[in-house]
Motif scaffolding. Structure first.
Motif, PDB file in Angstrom:
ATOM      1  N   LEU A  72       0.843  -1.186   0.000  1.00 10.60           N
ATOM      2  CA  LEU A  72       0.000   0.000   0.000  1.00 10.60           C
ATOM      3  C   LEU A  72       0.878   1.234   0.000  1.00 10.60           C
ATOM      4  CD1 LEU A  72      -2.639   1.625   0.439  1.00 10.60           C
ATOM      5  CD2 LEU A  72      -2.345   1.209   2.898  1.00 10.60           C
ATOM      6  N   LEU A  73       0.591   2.170  -0.897  1.00  7.90           N
ATOM      7  CA  LEU A  73       1.324   3.431  -0.992  1.00  7.90           C
ATOM      8  C   LEU A  73       0.321   4.576  -0.883  1.00  7.90           C
ATOM      9  CD1 LEU A  73       3.567   2.405  -4.001  1.00  7.90           C
ATOM     10  CD2 LEU A  73       4.138   2.302  -1.563  1.00  7.90           C
ATOM     11  N   ILE A  74       0.577   5.483   0.061  1.00  9.65           N
ATOM     12  CA  ILE A  74      -0.334   6.605   0.290  1.00  9.65           C
ATOM     13  C   ILE A  74       0.422   7.907   0.069  1.00  9.65           C
ATOM     14  CG2 ILE A  74      -1.858   7.767   1.929  1.00  9.65           C
ATOM     15  CD1 ILE A  74      -2.151   5.055   3.372  1.00  9.65           C
ATOM     16  N   GLU A  75      -0.088   8.704  -0.857  1.00  6.74           N
ATOM     17  CA  GLU A  75       0.520  10.003  -1.178  1.00  6.74           C
ATOM     18  C   GLU A  75       0.167  10.995  -0.077  1.00  6.74           C
ATOM     19  OE1 GLU A  75       0.181  13.210  -4.817  1.00  6.74           O
ATOM     20  OE2 GLU A  75      -0.640  11.197  -5.093  1.00  6.74           O
ATOM     21  N   LYS A  76       1.196  11.492   0.603  1.00  5.64           N
ATOM     22  CA  LYS A  76       1.011  12.492   1.652  1.00  5.64           C
ATOM     23  C   LYS A  76       1.878  13.700   1.317  1.00  5.64           C
ATOM     24  CE  LYS A  76      -0.298   9.300   5.258  1.00  5.64           C
ATOM     25  NZ  LYS A  76      -0.284   9.049   6.679  1.00  5.64           N
ATOM     26  N   ALA A  77       1.777  14.744   2.117  1.00  3.59           N
ATOM     27  CA  ALA A  77       2.558  15.961   1.876  1.00  3.59           C
ATOM     28  C   ALA A  77       4.052  15.660   1.943  1.00  3.59           C
ATOM     29  CB  ALA A  77       2.193  17.031   2.900  1.00  3.59           C
ATOM     30  N   GLN A  78       4.741  15.827   0.852  1.00  3.34           N
ATOM     31  CA  GLN A  78       6.200  15.685   0.752  1.00  3.34           C
ATOM     32  C   GLN A  78       6.736  14.291   1.051  1.00  3.34           C
ATOM     33  OE1 GLN A  78       7.976  18.187  -0.670  1.00  3.34           O
ATOM     34  NE2 GLN A  78       5.910  18.969  -0.908  1.00  3.34           N
ATOM     35  N   GLN A  79       5.863  13.281   1.112  1.00  5.94           N
ATOM     36  CA  GLN A  79       6.350  11.922   1.342  1.00  5.94           C
ATOM     37  C   GLN A  79       5.314  10.895   0.899  1.00  5.94           C
ATOM     38  OE1 GLN A  79       7.136  12.150   5.529  1.00  5.94           O
ATOM     39  NE2 GLN A  79       5.083  11.586   6.117  1.00  5.94           N
ATOM     40  N   LEU A  80       5.807   9.691   0.697  1.00  5.19           N
ATOM     41  CA  LEU A  80       4.945   8.566   0.362  1.00  5.19           C
ATOM     42  C   LEU A  80       4.932   7.646   1.568  1.00  5.19           C
ATOM     43  CD1 LEU A  80       3.382   7.298  -2.082  1.00  5.19           C
ATOM     44  CD2 LEU A  80       5.412   5.907  -2.472  1.00  5.19           C
ATOM     45  N   TYR A  81       3.747   7.298   2.060  1.00  7.38           N
ATOM     46  CA  TYR A  81       3.644   6.359   3.165  1.00  7.38           C
ATOM     47  C   TYR A  81       3.537   4.955   2.586  1.00  7.38           C
ATOM     48  CZ  TYR A  81       2.066   3.734   7.157  1.00  7.38           C
ATOM     49  OH  TYR A  81       1.985   2.780   8.142  1.00  7.38           O
ATOM     50  N   LEU A  82       4.345   4.047   3.104  1.00  5.84           N
ATOM     51  CA  LEU A  82       4.351   2.656   2.653  1.00  5.84           C
ATOM     52  C   LEU A  82       3.800   1.800   3.776  1.00  5.84           C
ATOM     53  CD1 LEU A  82       7.161   0.873   0.755  1.00  5.84           C
ATOM     54  CD2 LEU A  82       6.220  -0.200   2.781  1.00  5.84           C
ATOM     55  N   GLY A  83       2.833   0.957   3.459  1.00  3.38           N
ATOM     56  CA  GLY A  83       2.244   0.072   4.463  1.00  3.38           C
ATOM     57  C   GLY A  83       1.824  -1.247   3.859  1.00  3.38           C
ATOM     58  N   MET A  84       1.483  -2.172   4.710  1.00  2.00           N
ATOM     59  CA  MET A  84       0.974  -3.492   4.337  1.00  2.00           C
ATOM     60  C   MET A  84       1.815  -4.186   3.267  1.00  2.00           C
ATOM     61  SD  MET A  84      -3.164  -3.812   4.634  1.00  2.00           S
ATOM     62  CE  MET A  84      -3.622  -2.608   3.427  1.00  2.00           C
ATOM     63  N   LEU A  85       3.130  -4.047   3.364  1.00  2.00           N
ATOM     64  CA  LEU A  85       3.979  -4.815   2.450  1.00  2.00           C
ATOM     65  C   LEU A  85       3.744  -6.287   2.762  1.00  2.00           C
ATOM     66  CD1 LEU A  85       6.180  -4.967   0.275  1.00  2.00           C
ATOM     67  CD2 LEU A  85       7.864  -4.857   2.106  1.00  2.00           C
ATOM     68  N   THR A  86       3.290  -7.013   1.774  1.00  2.00           N
ATOM     69  CA  THR A  86       2.841  -8.389   1.985  1.00  2.00           C
ATOM     70  C   THR A  86       3.418  -9.301   0.913  1.00  2.00           C
ATOM     71  OG1 THR A  86       0.722  -7.508   2.783  1.00  2.00           O
ATOM     72  CG2 THR A  86       0.787  -9.851   2.213  1.00  2.00           C
ATOM     73  N   VAL A  87       3.920 -10.452   1.360  1.00  2.00           N
ATOM     74  CA  VAL A  87       4.337 -11.520   0.447  1.00  2.00           C
ATOM     75  C   VAL A  87       3.734 -12.811   0.986  1.00  2.00           C
ATOM     76  CG1 VAL A  87       6.280 -12.804  -0.522  1.00  2.00           C
ATOM     77  CG2 VAL A  87       6.467 -10.330  -0.182  1.00  2.00           C
ATOM     78  N   SER A  88       3.227 -13.628   0.104  1.00  2.82           N
ATOM     79  CA  SER A  88       2.667 -14.916   0.503  1.00  2.82           C
ATOM     80  C   SER A  88       3.654 -15.635   1.420  1.00  2.82           C
ATOM     81  CB  SER A  88       2.388 -15.755  -0.738  1.00  2.82           C
ATOM     82  OG  SER A  88       1.895 -17.022  -0.381  1.00  2.82           O
TER      83      SER A  88
END
Length: 169
Positions: A72-88
């Motif tokens: 999951l990548l969320i566009e925020k002010a001056q940064q990208l938030y990365l979450g829920m990095l998932t691999v089987s």
């Protein structure tokens, strides 16, 4: 192949994410939270709302028409938030997570965002070490872990998030 997830992917993403983070199936991988939390990591409704938000992107890693990884990548002010990095869970340690991180950096650059930030549960030391090996640094910032009926701590350890970041060139 890494592409943008769509609403048609919600059911597959939901199964993948929950299988990798919680429950018995997650214990096949090294990134499980099953020893810390019970309940679901996400729901189809949450994923549908996430994909519908234009500030959000879920990248999916597909092989043989099956989604085996996502982030999951969320566009925020001056940064990208990365979450829920998932691999089987069965495929962890095969380089898929690293490829998703690299694609997140490409996404950040395309948006003109100079850094990626994320939060990781502080007691997940091996996961934090993996992110550090991939260029992320501990900012020193801490955030409280959300108390809700979905995430029930099953350990006596108090949980908090550490904030990691990486500058992108």
């Amino acid at each position: 192949m890494i592409t943008r997830a769509t609403l048609e992917d919600v059911s597959s993403l939901n199964k993948l994410i929950n299988s990798a983070y919680r429950g018995e199936s997650s214990k096949k991988g090294w990134t499980t939270e099953a020893n810390l939390l019970e309940g679901l990591r996400t729901t189809e409704q949450e994923l549908t709302e996430t994909i519908a938000n234009p500030k959000n992107t879920i990248l999916k890693f597909t092989e043989n028409n099956a989604i085996i990884g996502c982030v999951l990548l969320i566009e925020k002010a001056q940064q990208l938030y990365l979450g829920m990095l998932t691999v089987s869970p069965e495929l962890q340690n095969s380089g898929i997570g690293k490829k998703l991180l690299q694609q997140a950096e490409i996404h950040a650059l395309a948006l003109g965002l100079p850094k990626i930030v994320m939060t990781v549960i502080s007691v997940r030391e091996e996961l934090i070490s993996w992110y550090k090996r991939n260029g992320y640094i501990d900012t020193g910032a801490r955030e409280p872990f959300p108390a809700s009926d979905v995430h029930i701590p099953i350990t006596e350890q108090p949980l908090e998030f550490i904030v990691l970041k990486k500058k992108i060139q």
